[in-house]
Structures are given as C-alpha cells and as structure tokens.
Design a protein around this motif. Sequence first.
Motif, short mmCIF file in Angstrom:
data_model
loop_
_atom_site.label_atom_id
_atom_site.label_comp_id
_atom_site.label_asym_id
_atom_site.label_seq_id
_atom_site.Cartn_x
_atom_site.Cartn_y
_atom_site.Cartn_z
N GLU A 1 0.83 -1.21 0.00
CA GLU A 1 0.00 0.00 0.00
C GLU A 1 0.87 1.26 0.00
O GLU A 1 1.86 1.35 0.72
CB GLU A 1 -0.87 -0.03 1.26
CG GLU A 1 -1.82 1.11 1.41
CD GLU A 1 -2.62 1.01 2.71
OE1 GLU A 1 -2.60 1.98 3.48
OE2 GLU A 1 -3.24 -0.06 2.94
N LEU A 2 0.45 2.24 -0.81
CA LEU A 2 1.15 3.53 -0.87
C LEU A 2 0.69 4.47 0.23
O LEU A 2 1.42 5.37 0.63
CB LEU A 2 0.92 4.20 -2.23
CG LEU A 2 1.51 3.49 -3.43
CD1 LEU A 2 0.99 4.09 -4.72
CD2 LEU A 2 3.03 3.54 -3.38
N GLY A 3 -0.51 4.28 0.70
CA GLY A 3 -1.05 5.14 1.74
C GLY A 3 -2.56 5.19 1.69
O GLY A 3 -3.20 4.53 0.86
N ARG A 4 -3.11 6.00 2.59
CA ARG A 4 -4.56 6.19 2.68
C ARG A 4 -4.83 7.69 2.68
O ARG A 4 -4.14 8.45 3.34
CB ARG A 4 -5.11 5.57 3.95
CG ARG A 4 -4.86 4.09 4.02
CD ARG A 4 -5.25 3.52 5.35
NE ARG A 4 -4.77 2.14 5.42
CZ ARG A 4 -5.22 1.25 6.27
NH1 ARG A 4 -6.13 1.58 7.14
NH2 ARG A 4 -4.75 0.03 6.25
N TRP A 5 -5.86 8.07 1.95
CA TRP A 5 -6.22 9.48 1.85
C TRP A 5 -7.70 9.66 2.15
O TRP A 5 -8.50 8.78 1.84
CB TRP A 5 -5.94 10.00 0.43
CG TRP A 5 -4.49 10.20 0.18
CD1 TRP A 5 -3.80 11.37 0.29
CD2 TRP A 5 -3.52 9.22 -0.20
NE1 TRP A 5 -2.47 11.17 -0.01
CE2 TRP A 5 -2.27 9.86 -0.31
CE3 TRP A 5 -3.57 7.85 -0.46
CZ2 TRP A 5 -1.11 9.19 -0.67
CZ3 TRP A 5 -2.42 7.18 -0.82
CH2 TRP A 5 -1.20 7.85 -0.91
N GLN B 1 -12.52 7.34 2.79
CA GLN B 1 -11.12 6.98 2.97
C GLN B 1 -10.74 6.12 1.78
O GLN B 1 -11.41 5.14 1.47
CB GLN B 1 -10.91 6.22 4.27
CG GLN B 1 -9.45 5.87 4.49
CD GLN B 1 -9.22 5.21 5.84
OE1 GLN B 1 -10.11 5.06 6.65
NE2 GLN B 1 -8.00 4.82 6.09
N PHE C 1 -7.63 4.00 -0.35
CA PHE C 1 -6.35 3.30 -0.30
C PHE C 1 -5.73 3.35 -1.69
O PHE C 1 -6.43 3.25 -2.69
CB PHE C 1 -6.54 1.83 0.08
CG PHE C 1 -7.23 1.62 1.40
CD1 PHE C 1 -6.51 1.32 2.54
CD2 PHE C 1 -8.61 1.69 1.48
CE1 PHE C 1 -7.16 1.10 3.74
CE2 PHE C 1 -9.27 1.47 2.67
CZ PHE C 1 -8.54 1.18 3.81
N TRP D 1 -4.61 13.99 -4.26
CA TRP D 1 -4.18 12.77 -3.58
C TRP D 1 -3.68 11.73 -4.56
O TRP D 1 -2.84 10.91 -4.22
CB TRP D 1 -5.29 12.25 -2.67
CG TRP D 1 -6.61 12.08 -3.32
CD1 TRP D 1 -7.59 13.03 -3.48
CD2 TRP D 1 -7.12 10.90 -3.92
NE1 TRP D 1 -8.66 12.49 -4.15
CE2 TRP D 1 -8.41 11.19 -4.42
CE3 TRP D 1 -6.61 9.61 -4.06
CZ2 TRP D 1 -9.19 10.24 -5.06
CZ3 TRP D 1 -7.39 8.66 -4.70
CH2 TRP D 1 -8.66 8.98 -5.19
N GLU E 1 -0.16 12.88 -5.24
CA GLU E 1 0.66 12.59 -4.06
C GLU E 1 1.03 11.10 -4.01
O GLU E 1 2.17 10.74 -3.74
CB GLU E 1 -0.09 13.00 -2.80
CG GLU E 1 0.76 12.96 -1.55
CD GLU E 1 0.02 13.56 -0.37
OE1 GLU E 1 -0.37 12.77 0.53
OE2 GLU E 1 -0.14 14.79 -0.33
N ALA E 2 0.06 10.22 -4.30
CA ALA E 2 0.34 8.78 -4.32
C ALA E 2 1.35 8.44 -5.42
O ALA E 2 2.24 7.60 -5.21
CB ALA E 2 -0.95 8.00 -4.52
N ILE F 1 4.77 9.24 -4.19
CA ILE F 1 5.22 8.22 -3.23
C ILE F 1 5.71 6.99 -3.97
O ILE F 1 6.76 6.42 -3.64
CB ILE F 1 4.10 7.88 -2.22
CG1 ILE F 1 3.84 9.08 -1.30
CG2 ILE F 1 4.46 6.64 -1.40
CD1 ILE F 1 2.60 8.94 -0.45
N ARG G 1 9.46 5.51 -3.91
CA ARG G 1 9.67 4.13 -3.47
C ARG G 1 10.48 3.35 -4.51
O ARG G 1 11.39 2.60 -4.16
CB ARG G 1 8.32 3.44 -3.25
CG ARG G 1 8.47 2.00 -2.78
CD ARG G 1 7.16 1.29 -2.67
NE ARG G 1 6.36 1.80 -1.57
CZ ARG G 1 5.14 1.35 -1.30
NH1 ARG G 1 4.58 0.41 -2.04
NH2 ARG G 1 4.46 1.85 -0.28
#
Length: 160
Positions: free
Chosen positions: A82-86, A98, A100, A137, A140-141, A144, A148
């Motif tokens: 997972e890259l993150g949650r927004w 929310q 993912f 978002w 932003e992902a 990331i 990575r």
Amino acid sequence: MMLCMAARTGRNLQRCIPYRYKCEKMNGSSEDELEVLVISSKKTEAMMFPKQGGWESDESVEEAACRESLEEAGVVGKVECELGRWVFKSKSRELYHQGFMFPLLVTQQLDLWPEHTARTREWMSVSEARKACQQWWMREALDILVNRLKSPSLEQKNQD
C-alpha cells in the motif's frame, strides 16, 4: 485474449497505479523509463488511475485491486505494498471517503476487457500523469510510488 466477467459493487474505496518499465534506446544504451497507466472516467473526459469501488467479503483488498484493474483497465499484474490512505470529499454528496492506493506492476495487458467500450486507457510518463490526474491525492500517491521505486532498499524489500 478476452475475459468475461460481471462488475461487482463494493463498500470501500481504493485505487491502483498500474506501472511498467518501458525500455528505450538512447545514444547506444538502453534506459528503463517508468510509465503509468491512466484511464478515462465513464462520466467525463478526466483521466485517472483505475478505481476500486470496494472489496467484497470473499476477497482481500489486494484481490479487489487486481480485479478492478482488470475490469476497468484491462491489465493484470502484481499488487504491491500500500502507498497510503487518503481522505477525500465525495463529488456528489457531503460525505468523506477513505481511499487506499496500491501500486500494480503490470505483467499483462489485454486487448479486450470488461469495460473496453466504456473507457480509454493510456500509458504516460510520470510527468504526463501528474498533469492528467486532477485530484491532489492521486498526484501525491504517484510521487510516493516514484520515490519508493527510486529507493533500492525499499524496492528490494518489495521484491522479497
């Protein structure tokens, strides 16, 4: 190859960033260029990453990400960490969701897929995708993911 399947409805929101490395020859040497896949919205001309309306009780969030990437974009691959949650606001209601985000290393691209008549897909460079994606978002992902993939220690960890 064509795959027939019915779309499912879900309960939570998540998206994938499908990516691949395109090998280009430059000045006698080859260089791998990162490309990401964006798809058109069904309702507008906006380009975005494939979205998952949610995952079903009989599948993991990673399985849902694979399924939706296949249904919407016609690609198959390996879902990574997972890259993150927004948290973002619904366009149609006064609700917050929310979401993912997951990277998907594409291993196969189909000529025909469940939503091929409803969507267009386009491989883009990272800079082109940053311009095409209207949501902060998603950009932003993408940043990331790029960071990575540039980090050898994280890239090796993802392969283990």
